[in-house]
Each structure stands twice: as structure tokens, then as C-alpha cells.
Design an enzyme around this catalytic site. Structure first.
Site, PDB file in Angstrom:
ATOM      1  N   SER A 122      34.873  36.915  42.483  1.00 42.42           N
ATOM      2  CA  SER A 122      34.374  37.979  41.449  1.00 42.42           C
ATOM      3  C   SER A 122      33.844  39.089  42.167  1.00 42.42           C
ATOM      4  O   SER A 122      34.024  40.374  41.706  1.00 42.42           O
ATOM      5  CB  SER A 122      33.539  37.672  40.373  1.00 42.42           C
ATOM      6  OG  SER A 122      33.943  36.447  39.806  1.00 42.42           O
ATOM      7  N   HIS A 143      41.878  38.309  42.271  1.00 40.20           N
ATOM      8  CA  HIS A 143      41.111  38.028  41.019  1.00 40.20           C
ATOM      9  C   HIS A 143      41.576  37.789  39.926  1.00 40.20           C
ATOM     10  O   HIS A 143      41.836  38.748  39.202  1.00 40.20           O
ATOM     11  CB  HIS A 143      40.100  39.186  41.205  1.00 40.20           C
ATOM     12  CG  HIS A 143      38.588  39.136  40.270  1.00 40.20           C
ATOM     13  ND1 HIS A 143      38.341  40.253  39.592  1.00 40.20           N
ATOM     14  CD2 HIS A 143      38.146  38.173  39.922  1.00 40.20           C
ATOM     15  CE1 HIS A 143      37.271  39.915  38.929  1.00 40.20           C
ATOM     16  NE2 HIS A 143      36.975  38.539  39.117  1.00 40.20           N
ATOM     17  N   GLU A 155      43.339  41.441  39.817  1.00 40.51           N
ATOM     18  CA  GLU A 155      43.027  42.380  40.870  1.00 40.51           C
ATOM     19  C   GLU A 155      43.430  41.648  42.077  1.00 40.51           C
ATOM     20  O   GLU A 155      42.961  40.646  42.404  1.00 40.51           O
ATOM     21  CB  GLU A 155      41.567  42.595  40.416  1.00 40.51           C
ATOM     22  CG  GLU A 155      41.587  43.275  39.387  1.00 40.51           C
ATOM     23  CD  GLU A 155      39.779  43.574  39.288  1.00 40.51           C
ATOM     24  OE1 GLU A 155      39.460  44.351  38.228  1.00 40.51           O
ATOM     25  OE2 GLU A 155      38.887  42.930  39.739  1.00 40.51           O
ATOM     26  N   ASN A 193      34.760  44.875  37.021  1.00 41.87           N
ATOM     27  CA  ASN A 193      33.472  44.519  37.219  1.00 41.87           C
ATOM     28  C   ASN A 193      32.569  45.804  37.503  1.00 41.87           C
ATOM     29  O   ASN A 193      31.339  45.846  37.116  1.00 41.87           O
ATOM     30  CB  ASN A 193      33.027  43.434  38.163  1.00 41.87           C
ATOM     31  CG  ASN A 193      33.301  41.958  37.519  1.00 41.87           C
ATOM     32  OD1 ASN A 193      32.998  41.960  36.188  1.00 41.87           O
ATOM     33  ND2 ASN A 193      33.625  41.137  38.227  1.00 41.87           N
TER      34      ASN A 193
HETATM   35  P1  NAD Z   1      33.125  26.449  37.959  1.00 38.96           P
HETATM   36  O1  NAD Z   1      31.616  25.995  38.216  1.00 38.96           O
HETATM   37  O2  NAD Z   1      33.871  26.179  36.669  1.00 38.96           O
HETATM   38  O3  NAD Z   1      33.933  25.561  39.200  1.00 38.96           O
HETATM   39  C1  NAD Z   1      33.911  25.531  40.435  1.00 38.96           C
HETATM   40  C2  NAD Z   1      34.522  24.116  40.996  1.00 38.96           C
HETATM   41  O4  NAD Z   1      34.471  24.040  42.336  1.00 38.96           O
HETATM   42  C3  NAD Z   1      33.335  23.037  40.545  1.00 38.96           C
HETATM   43  O5  NAD Z   1      34.423  22.025  39.860  1.00 38.96           O
HETATM   44  C4  NAD Z   1      33.032  22.566  41.988  1.00 38.96           C
HETATM   45  O6  NAD Z   1      32.944  20.891  41.873  1.00 38.96           O
HETATM   46  C5  NAD Z   1      33.880  22.946  42.753  1.00 38.96           C
HETATM   47  N1  NAD Z   1      33.468  22.753  44.312  1.00 38.96           N
HETATM   48  C6  NAD Z   1      32.262  23.201  44.875  1.00 38.96           C
HETATM   49  N2  NAD Z   1      32.315  23.294  46.037  1.00 38.96           N
HETATM   50  C7  NAD Z   1      33.672  22.807  46.592  1.00 38.96           C
HETATM   51  C8  NAD Z   1      34.414  22.673  47.718  1.00 38.96           C
HETATM   52  N3  NAD Z   1      33.721  22.585  49.200  1.00 38.96           N
HETATM   53  N4  NAD Z   1      35.397  22.182  47.645  1.00 38.96           N
HETATM   54  C9  NAD Z   1      36.405  22.079  46.636  1.00 38.96           C
HETATM   55  N5  NAD Z   1      35.524  22.351  45.052  1.00 38.96           N
HETATM   56  C10 NAD Z   1      34.468  22.677  45.139  1.00 38.96           C
HETATM   57  O7  NAD Z   1      33.393  27.830  38.456  1.00 38.96           O
HETATM   58  P2  NAD Z   1      34.571  29.034  38.062  1.00 38.96           P
HETATM   59  O8  NAD Z   1      33.887  29.578  36.811  1.00 38.96           O
HETATM   60  O9  NAD Z   1      35.760  28.259  37.882  1.00 38.96           O
HETATM   61  O10 NAD Z   1      34.388  29.929  38.940  1.00 38.96           O
HETATM   62  C11 NAD Z   1      35.074  29.564  40.182  1.00 38.96           C
HETATM   63  C12 NAD Z   1      35.252  30.998  41.197  1.00 38.96           C
HETATM   64  O11 NAD Z   1      35.983  31.917  40.473  1.00 38.96           O
HETATM   65  C13 NAD Z   1      34.164  31.794  41.482  1.00 38.96           C
HETATM   66  O12 NAD Z   1      33.909  32.601  42.629  1.00 38.96           O
HETATM   67  C14 NAD Z   1      33.690  32.847  40.259  1.00 38.96           C
HETATM   68  O13 NAD Z   1      33.015  33.901  40.749  1.00 38.96           O
HETATM   69  C15 NAD Z   1      35.349  33.178  40.154  1.00 38.96           C
HETATM   70  N6  NAD Z   1      35.574  33.845  38.854  1.00 38.96           N
HETATM   71  C16 NAD Z   1      34.899  33.294  37.685  1.00 38.96           C
HETATM   72  C17 NAD Z   1      35.489  33.806  36.512  1.00 38.96           C
HETATM   73  C18 NAD Z   1      34.483  33.336  35.261  1.00 38.96           C
HETATM   74  O14 NAD Z   1      34.810  34.075  34.146  1.00 38.96           O
HETATM   75  N7  NAD Z   1      34.409  32.017  35.195  1.00 38.96           N
HETATM   76  C19 NAD Z   1      36.124  34.954  36.461  1.00 38.96           C
HETATM   77  C20 NAD Z   1      36.862  35.419  37.387  1.00 38.96           C
HETATM   78  C21 NAD Z   1      36.574  34.810  38.932  1.00 38.96           C
END
Ligand code: NAD
Length: 357
Positions: A122, A143, A155, A193
């Protein structure tokens, strides 16, 4: 069948896997946490079911469609398998630059050089992640927005090393998955953002200066056609999450005064009042449902700003940021407007104001 590898099976990874399956792709999913894979599988099955229900199929065909798509979802216990089988890998692990660099280093070592390596970060610079690889030309930001199956915007963020061919291929895949890809520069907050940031920051300024209260501001923005007012939005997303994003954009852009996070946010986060998830934020919650504005924010000023003035103040700051972002070369004003519409549900009136910026 074309294969995508998805690393991280959390909220975003599961959503990305679902849209790829819907588009007829094969998905190889990897997570360090086995339970996360199982939770993702359940979430994807439910999501595919909802999607199938909209396809106007009869009950048996719905099950067949869902099971057919799910059959194309596999789990990879190790990252190597995924890197060698996919033509595109999308990383969606936690938002931690060192973790993402480690994942990209491993993917880069295993994946043939024509495999696109995308990150769903993000806020982290794509360049900082690409640097960890030997083939920075195949690293790109994709993104997605949450919830991925519902939100059309993606994005598309090339880093300084990304090749034009990779931008083109990644954009084509997003179109194939039914998304609306918008290209933007590798810069703090990308488009939404950054440009949507004043929606909450300016609301906090109004609150700080005592010219309008939480309820009046939220109502004014809802009446203008926004699905949620700024304070409801912060409570739902997490005031800590909003503050972290605000800090990231503010420091990334060189600490401009107009984007400085508010002391109110800082104080709430320091007090553990994070919004819905902690039961208290700008509003109080009981059993996950909003009960009332927190007493501290409940009183409205004696001569509050009119709803139209509240809306004008907030939209003027968004419009000014849109102009600055366009001038900085983040994206064209047209693309910024599209991104706000699809990524932050801006109503047409508000978009017209941004366009006039
Ligand atoms: P989340 O916490 O729901 O999921 C992250 C997952 O990654 C977990 O299941 C964890 O076990 C796994 N993980 C951690 N280390 C790992 C590794 N080394 N190898 C494989 N898996 C691993 O997080 P999320 O909300 O899905 O966010 C994920 C990414 O997307 C982040 O970079 C976040 O900034 C981005 N993002 C999130 C949103 C949102 O609204 N949640 C929106 C856009 C982008």
C-alpha cells in the site's frame, strides 16, 4: 491454463486469488501459516459462491461453477514451487519492507526472468523492493483495494527499473481479471492514499479548531453522497492504520504542513482507542455495533459550520492535493478522478470539484 502465484493468504491474498480463479486462471497460494491457507480457502469458496449467485445459474450449476474454479486453486508449501510454476506472482504478505525484500529475493532466485513479480504494497516504494532482486525490470506494484473481488481499481506502479513490456503485460492481466488498472508513479501513497488523505486530515482539522463536531462532519459528507463520513471511516479502517498511512505519506512527501497527522489521532492511538476493533474511537461500539459518539466528541459547537461549508472545506483540500499530485507527475488528473471514483467511492459532484482543481 495460465498460473498466478499468490504469496500471503490474508485478506488481500485471498481476494486476489479469488479474482484470478474467477477469470479462469490457476492459482498457487503460499503462506507461512497453514491455518491462513485454510481460512483463505473458505473465504474464496464463499466469495465464489456469491459471485456465482449473480451469474443467474441454477443451483446445481452454481455448485459446479464454484467447485470447478476451486479445483484450480492449489497450495504451495514452499516458495520455490510457486516461483517456477507461475507466469505472474503477486506478493501480499505483511506491510514490512524487510519481509517483502526477503520474499522477493527468494522469488527472484527461483523464477525464470520472464516471470513478473508484483507487490501489493500500500505504501512501500516499489524501488526499495525491486532493489532486492537481480532482475528489477520484472518487479512492479499492483495495488489492489479491499475487498479485492468488489473493488475494480488497481494502481499499476512501475519502479524506476520496471520495463515497459512488464507494465504492458501486467496491465493486460488486470484487464483480463476485470479490473480497471490505473498507472501511477512510484511515489508516497500512490494515488488514492495520497489524494484521499485530506478527506480525514481536513475533517480532523475542523474538529481540532472547534468549528464542527464528529456527527456534523460525518453527516455532511454522507449527505454529499459519500458512503461514509471521515470519522466512521477511520473507526472502521482502524485509527492506527489511518495514522500509519498518514505518517507515511506526510514523511514521504517531505512533511508538508497540510498533510501533517492530527494530534487527535495520535492521542487516540496512544490511548488504544483504535475504532471498531477496540470498541472505542470517535464513536463507542457495543457488540461490534455503533452506539453513540464518544462523550469527548459529542458536543457540537454553538455556531457550527453549515454542512455545505464542511463539504466545501474538505473537498477543496482534496482538490488541491489532486492538483499537486498531477503536477508532481503521479498520474493525470483524469486518472486521479477515476481512481477516487473506484478506489474511494467519490460521488459525481465531488469528482466534478476535483476536476475543476
Ligand atoms: P493480512 O495480515 O490479512 O495477511 C498477510 C498474510 O501474510 C498472513 O496470512 C501471513 O501469515 C502471511 N505472511 C507473513 N509472512 C509471510 C511470508 N514470509 N511468506 C508468506 N506469507 C507470509 O494482510 P493484508 O491485509 O492481506 O495485507 C497484505 C498486503 O496488502 C500488505 O502489504 C498491505 O499493506 C497490502 N494492502 C492491504 C490492504 C487492506 O485494506 N487490507 C489494501 C491494499 C493493500
Amino acid at each position: 491454463m495460465t498460473t498466478v502465484g499468490v504469496v500471503g493468504a490474508g485478506a488481500m491474498g485471498a481476494g486476489i486469488a479469488q479474482v484470478a480463479l474467477e477469470a479462469g486462471w490457476e492459482v498457487v497460494l503460499h503462506d507461512v501459516d497453514e491455518d491462513a491457507i485454510e481460512r483463505a480457502r473458505t473465504r474464496i469458496r464463499d466469495g465464489l459462491g456469491r459471485r456465482a449467485a449473480r451469474l443467474e445459474l441454477d443451483a446445481d450449476s452454481i455448485d459446479d461453477w464454484v467447485e470447478g474454479r476451486l479445483a484450480a486453486l492449489r497450495e504451495a508449501h514452499v516458495l520455490d514451487t510457486l516461483a517456477t510454476e507461475a507466469t505472474l506472482v503477486v506478493e501480499a504478505v505483511l506491510e514490512d519492507v524487510e519481509l517483502k525484500r526477503t520474499v522477493f529475493r527468494a522469488l527472484d532466485a527461483e523464477a525464470p526472468p520472464d516471470v513478473i513479480l508484483a507487490t501489493n504494497t500500500s505504501a512501500l516504494p516499489i524501488g526499495a523492493i525491486a532493489e532486492a532482486t537481480t532482475h528489477g525490470e520484472r518487479v512492479i506494484g499492483l495495488h489492489f483495494f479491499n475487498p479485492v473481488p468488489v473493488m475494480a481499481l488497481v494502481e499499476v506502479v512501475p519502479g524506476s527499473l520496471t520495463s515497459p513490456a512488464v507494465v504492458k503485460r501486467a496491465t493486460a492481466v488486470m484487464l483480463e481479471w476485470g479490473k480497471t488498472p490505473i498507472r501511477c508513479a512510484d511515489s508516497p501513497g500512490f494515488i488514492v492514499n495520497r489524494v484521499h488523505r485530506p478527506y480525514t486530515i481536513e475533517a480532523l482539522r475542523l474538529l481540532e479548531s472547534g468549528v464542527a463536531g464528529v456527527d456534523a462532519i460525518d453527516s455532511a459528507m454522507r449527505e454529499s453522497g459519500f458512503p461514509m463520513g471521515p470519522f466512521e471511516l477511520m473507526d472502521l479502517a482502524g485509527i492506527d492504520v489511518n495514522l500509519a498511512a498518514a505518517r507515511g505519506v506526510w514523511s514521504g512527501l517531505g512533511h508538508p504542513a497540510h498533510l501533517q497527522p492530527s494530534p487527535i489521532q495520535e492521542r487516540l492511538v496512544a490511548d488504544g482507542r483504535l475504532g471498531t476493533k477496540s470498541g472505542r474511537g470517535f464513536y463507542a461500539y457495543a457488540d461490534g455495533r455503533r452506539s453513540a459518539v464518544e462523550p469527548e466528541f459529542a458536543s457540537e459547537p454553538p455556531a457550527p459550520l453549515a454542512p455545505t461549508d464542511i463539504r466545501d472545506r474538505i473537498l477543496a483540500t482534496v482538490a488541491a492535493e489532486a492538483r499537486r499530485a498531477a503536477d508532481d507527475g503521479v498520474a493525470s488528473l483524469d486518472d486521479i478522478v477515476t481512481a477516487l471514483r473506484l478506489g474511494a467511492a467519490y460521488p459525481d459532484d465531488a469528482l466534478a470539484r476535483v476536476r475543476r482543481a
